[in-house]
Design an enzyme around this catalytic site. Structure first.
Site, PDB file in Angstrom:
ATOM      1  N   HIS A 143       0.814  -1.220   0.000  1.00  0.00           N
ATOM      2  CA  HIS A 143       0.000   0.000   0.000  1.00  0.00           C
ATOM      3  C   HIS A 143       0.849   1.272   0.000  1.00  0.00           C
ATOM      4  CE1 HIS A 143       0.343  -0.167   4.557  1.00  0.00           C
ATOM      5  NE2 HIS A 143       0.435   1.141   4.372  1.00  0.00           N
ATOM      6  N   ASP A 174       0.054  -7.544   1.406  1.00  0.00           N
ATOM      7  CA  ASP A 174       0.478  -6.158   1.588  1.00  0.00           C
ATOM      8  C   ASP A 174       2.000  -6.032   1.624  1.00  0.00           C
ATOM      9  OD1 ASP A 174       0.148  -3.449   1.765  1.00  0.00           O
ATOM     10  OD2 ASP A 174      -0.094  -3.419   3.944  1.00  0.00           O
ATOM     11  N   SER A 253       4.805   2.759   7.770  1.00  0.00           N
ATOM     12  CA  SER A 253       4.419   1.622   6.940  1.00  0.00           C
ATOM     13  C   SER A 253       5.582   1.141   6.087  1.00  0.00           C
ATOM     14  CB  SER A 253       3.255   2.005   6.026  1.00  0.00           C
ATOM     15  OG  SER A 253       2.058   2.137   6.751  1.00  0.00           O
TER      16      SER A 253
END
Length: 434
Positions: A143, A174, A253
């Protein structure tokens, strides 16, 4: 006026000290006592037989090594040893109205990816990553780079930017692998990968990344749980994750979660915010063993997408029905009740069948829904009972294309074993599909 008790106690202690000091001074007026003090007692001595004598004002020497706890020293060393393996990632879309930009906006809202202003309607964002090979392979979250028209990276302590390209993506986990162009080999510091199967709750966890675009931020906590599952990836299948209270915020992230040995044990991926859009002490990381399992496929990806196998079915989770509903339609307490089996799917080739007899049941929103009650019921996968629908999804997504699954299937009053060879299969995404 009443004064707080601690202040009164402090005042009383000071007053007592003044009184004692005064009496000492009175006694020191005696020539004999004065001679005794000055001739036989060092000035550093603080008292003589109860008498108060000024001590020299010598501050204690500060020992930095002793002041640091063992845990602090370990954290400092881990950060120093691994900081050059961290990568800062910036992404840009050429147009905010493009399909890729709209997808990225949805992912930003879902995962809290920080967005930076861009010119000419372009959208920008930041994330983190880390080197996993001497060739310059960088692991990050899917993402972080999904839908980006341009990817650039920077290294720790260096303002120079390098363009990067996608080697491969694994959207259902992911994860993504990117590689930067032109990075000097001596500047590539691959981080050692640990073993997430050997973790224990309570062990140290160190998160590194660029939260809110703040380069090189480090937070420390512990592993809070190893029993957590959360929706991961584009299919939003509940997968096992590492829960930590180390502060993870938007921009972390894709960054590494390290243990006290300096090994990567997870990839920081999500936070539970409680609606505040930032860390609330509950962060999640993809276990590093998932990365190690996928890494060879990612490195051989040549810009492609690693697809996960699919049965090609639509089902109802029986554990979500009430006891009365299951009893009324003669259904077991748990399992996957097949609603539809898509033509040419792996499930269809294995002979599985969906249902046709419609019945009305209550749904989670307090309303009602129509389901077919006479389809095949998958009650176990490879001998493991299905207690909820996600058990089936996790079993399938954990396999590779070409693998075989043995399903325990109930049809009417008979139960049999069915072997399915897994393949990739495309169908419109909807709740209960696998």
């Amino acid at each position: 006026m009443k004064r707080p008790l601690p202040l009164l106690l402090l005042t009383g202690a000071l007053a007592l000290g003044s009184f004692v000091g005064y009496q000492a001074n009175e006694r020191q007026n005696s020539p004999a006592e004065t001679a005794s003090v000055t001739s036989s007692t060092p000035v550093e001595e603080e008292s003589i037989q109860g008498q108060m004598v000024p001590a020299t004002n010598r501050p204690a020497a500060f020992n930095q090594a002793r002041a640091r706890t063992e845990s602090e020293a370990n954290t400092v060393q881990v950060v120093k040893d691994r900081q050059d393996g961290l990568v800062y990632i910036s992404v840009t879309e050429s147009s905010s109205g493009s399909e890729q930009a709209q997808l990225r906006q949805r992912l930003q809202e879902q995962f809290g990816l920080p967005e930076l202003p861009g010119g000419n309607g372009a959208r920008s964002g930041t994330g983190s990553g880390f080197f996993v090979s001497a060739a310059g392979d960088i692991i990050t979250n899917n993402h972080v780079i999904e839908g980006a028209s341009e990817i650039t990276i920077r290294l720790h302590g260096n303002k120079k930017t390098y363009k990067a390209k996608v080697i491969a993506r694994a959207p259902d986990f992911d994860l993504a692998l990117i590689r930067a162009e032109g990075v000097p080999r001596e500047d590539i510091q691959a981080l050692p990968l640990g073993d997430s199967s050997r973790l224990d709750v309570g062990l140290k966890a160190i998160a590194m990344g660029a939260p809110f675009g703040l380069d090189f931020s480090v937070s420390e906590g512990i592993i809070s749980s190893l029993e957590r599952t959360v929706p991961v990836g584009t299919k939003q299948v509940n997968q096992q994750v590492i829960q930590t209270d180390a502060a993870i915020n938007p921009g972390n992230s894709g960054g590494p979660l390290l243990n006290s040995a300096g090994e990567v044990i997870g990839v920081n991926t999500q936070i539970l915010t409680g609606g505040i859009g930032q860390s609330a002490g509950v962060g999640f990381a993809i276990p590093i063993n998932t990365v190690k399992k996928l890494l060879p496929q990612l490195q051989a990806g040549k810009g492609g997408v690693i697809r996960t196998p699919t049965l090609g079915i639509q089902f109802t989770d029986l554990s979500a029905l009430s006891d009365e509903e299951r009893k009324a339609y003669n259904l077991p307490a748990s399992g996957a009740l097949l609603q539809q089996v898509y033509p040419n799917s792996p499930a269809a080739r294995a002979g599985l069948k969906g249902g046709s007899e419609a019945a009305t049941v209550s749904d989670t929103g307090g309303g009602s829904a129509q389901i077919a009650t006479d389809g095949d019921i998958i009650t176990a996968v490879d001998g493991q009972a299905i207690t909820e629908g996600d058990d089936l999804r996790r079993a399938v997504i954990g396999k590779q294309i070409g693998d075989r699954l043995t399903l325990t299937v109930r049809r009417g009053s008979k139960t049999r074993e069915v072997t399915v060879q897994l393949q990739a299969f495309d169908f419109p995404q909807a709740s209960g599909q696998e």
